[in-house]
Design a protein around this motif. Structure first.
Motif, PDB file in Angstrom:
ATOM      1  N   GLU A  80       0.849   4.353  -2.777  1.00 43.72           N
ATOM      2  CA  GLU A  80       0.610   5.746  -2.388  1.00 43.72           C
ATOM      3  C   GLU A  80       1.807   6.658  -2.619  1.00 43.72           C
ATOM      4  O   GLU A  80       1.654   7.832  -2.951  1.00 43.72           O
ATOM      5  N   ASN A  81       3.024   6.149  -2.420  1.00 49.11           N
ATOM      6  CA  ASN A  81       4.218   6.999  -2.411  1.00 49.11           C
ATOM      7  C   ASN A  81       5.251   6.678  -3.477  1.00 49.11           C
ATOM      8  O   ASN A  81       6.262   7.367  -3.569  1.00 49.11           O
ATOM      9  N   GLY A  82       5.061   5.636  -4.219  1.00 48.72           N
ATOM     10  CA  GLY A  82       6.084   5.199  -5.162  1.00 48.72           C
ATOM     11  C   GLY A  82       7.181   4.462  -4.416  1.00 48.72           C
ATOM     12  O   GLY A  82       7.092   4.227  -3.217  1.00 48.72           O
ATOM     13  N   ASN A  83       8.219   4.110  -5.118  1.00 49.62           N
ATOM     14  CA  ASN A  83       9.293   3.331  -4.495  1.00 49.62           C
ATOM     15  C   ASN A  83      10.649   3.964  -4.727  1.00 49.62           C
ATOM     16  O   ASN A  83      11.670   3.305  -4.698  1.00 49.62           O
ATOM     17  N   GLU A  84      10.660   5.256  -4.980  1.00 52.30           N
ATOM     18  CA  GLU A  84      11.923   5.951  -5.196  1.00 52.30           C
ATOM     19  C   GLU A  84      12.398   6.567  -3.887  1.00 52.30           C
ATOM     20  O   GLU A  84      11.591   6.952  -3.050  1.00 52.30           O
ATOM     21  N   ASP A  85      13.704   6.676  -3.739  1.00 49.70           N
ATOM     22  CA  ASP A  85      14.254   7.344  -2.562  1.00 49.70           C
ATOM     23  C   ASP A  85      13.839   8.799  -2.580  1.00 49.70           C
ATOM     24  O   ASP A  85      13.791   9.436  -3.621  1.00 49.70           O
ATOM     25  N   SER A  86      13.540   9.308  -1.409  1.00 50.69           N
ATOM     26  CA  SER A  86      13.119  10.702  -1.318  1.00 50.69           C
ATOM     27  C   SER A  86      14.104  11.486  -0.471  1.00 50.69           C
ATOM     28  O   SER A  86      14.841  10.929   0.321  1.00 50.69           O
ATOM     29  N   ASP A  87      14.104  12.773  -0.651  1.00 49.15           N
ATOM     30  CA  ASP A  87      14.935  13.665   0.139  1.00 49.15           C
ATOM     31  C   ASP A  87      14.058  14.338   1.176  1.00 49.15           C
ATOM     32  O   ASP A  87      13.704  15.508   1.044  1.00 49.15           O
TER      33      ASP A  87
ATOM     34  N   ASP B 282       0.829  -1.210   0.000  1.00 48.45           N
ATOM     35  CA  ASP B 282       0.000   0.000   0.000  1.00 48.45           C
ATOM     36  C   ASP B 282       0.863   1.261   0.000  1.00 48.45           C
ATOM     37  O   ASP B 282       0.534   2.253  -0.653  1.00 48.45           O
ATOM     38  N   TYR B 283       1.974   1.220   0.721  1.00 47.08           N
ATOM     39  CA  TYR B 283       2.885   2.368   0.770  1.00 47.08           C
ATOM     40  C   TYR B 283       3.441   2.682  -0.620  1.00 47.08           C
ATOM     41  O   TYR B 283       3.502   3.841  -1.029  1.00 47.08           O
TER      42      TYR B 283
END
Length: 126
Positions: A71-78, A67-68
């Protein structure tokens, strides 16, 4: 790859909202993230050799991760840990939630995985 969870568990036990096709498209990358966060210990030991408690927590964590990703994609975020605007300053405390964000994993899923002991770097099998 043998998956730790199936659509029946996701839909009936976890009560997930995805259809089977979308579930299947996210399952592989979600399980890869679970394996990464647990230092591939599940793969090394074998899912079926874990305790029923550990298996249940891993299954639920995997569902949360699916589910995450939706909702958020699977790319690293800053993620920003703090910011200031004029005379107002906000800093986020270092918590499990922030650790989960750094790892790009569901905070609830990460909390469940921590209960298994498999995320602890010093964890050793006997």
């Amino acid at each position: 790859m043998k998956y730790y969870v199936d659509f029946n568990f996701y839909s009936k036990t976890y009560h997930g909202s995805l259809g089977e096709k979308e579930f299947e498209t996210k399952l592989d990358e979600a399980q890869e993230k679970i394996d990464e966060v647990t230092f591939n210990r599940i793969v090394g030991v074998g899912f079926n050799k874990l305790t029923p408690f550990q298996q249940e927590k891993i299954k639920k964590a995997l569902c949360y991760q699916i589910d995450y990703i939706v909702e958020n994609g699977n790319e690293d975020s800053d993620d920003v840990s703090g910011y200031s605007v004029l005379d107002i300053s906000v800093t986020v405390n270092s918590t499990d939630r922030n650790e989960a964000r750094k790892l790009h994993i569901s905070s609830m899923g990460y909390s469940l995985l921590k209960k298994t002991g498999l995320t602890n770097r010093s964890f050793r099998w006997h």
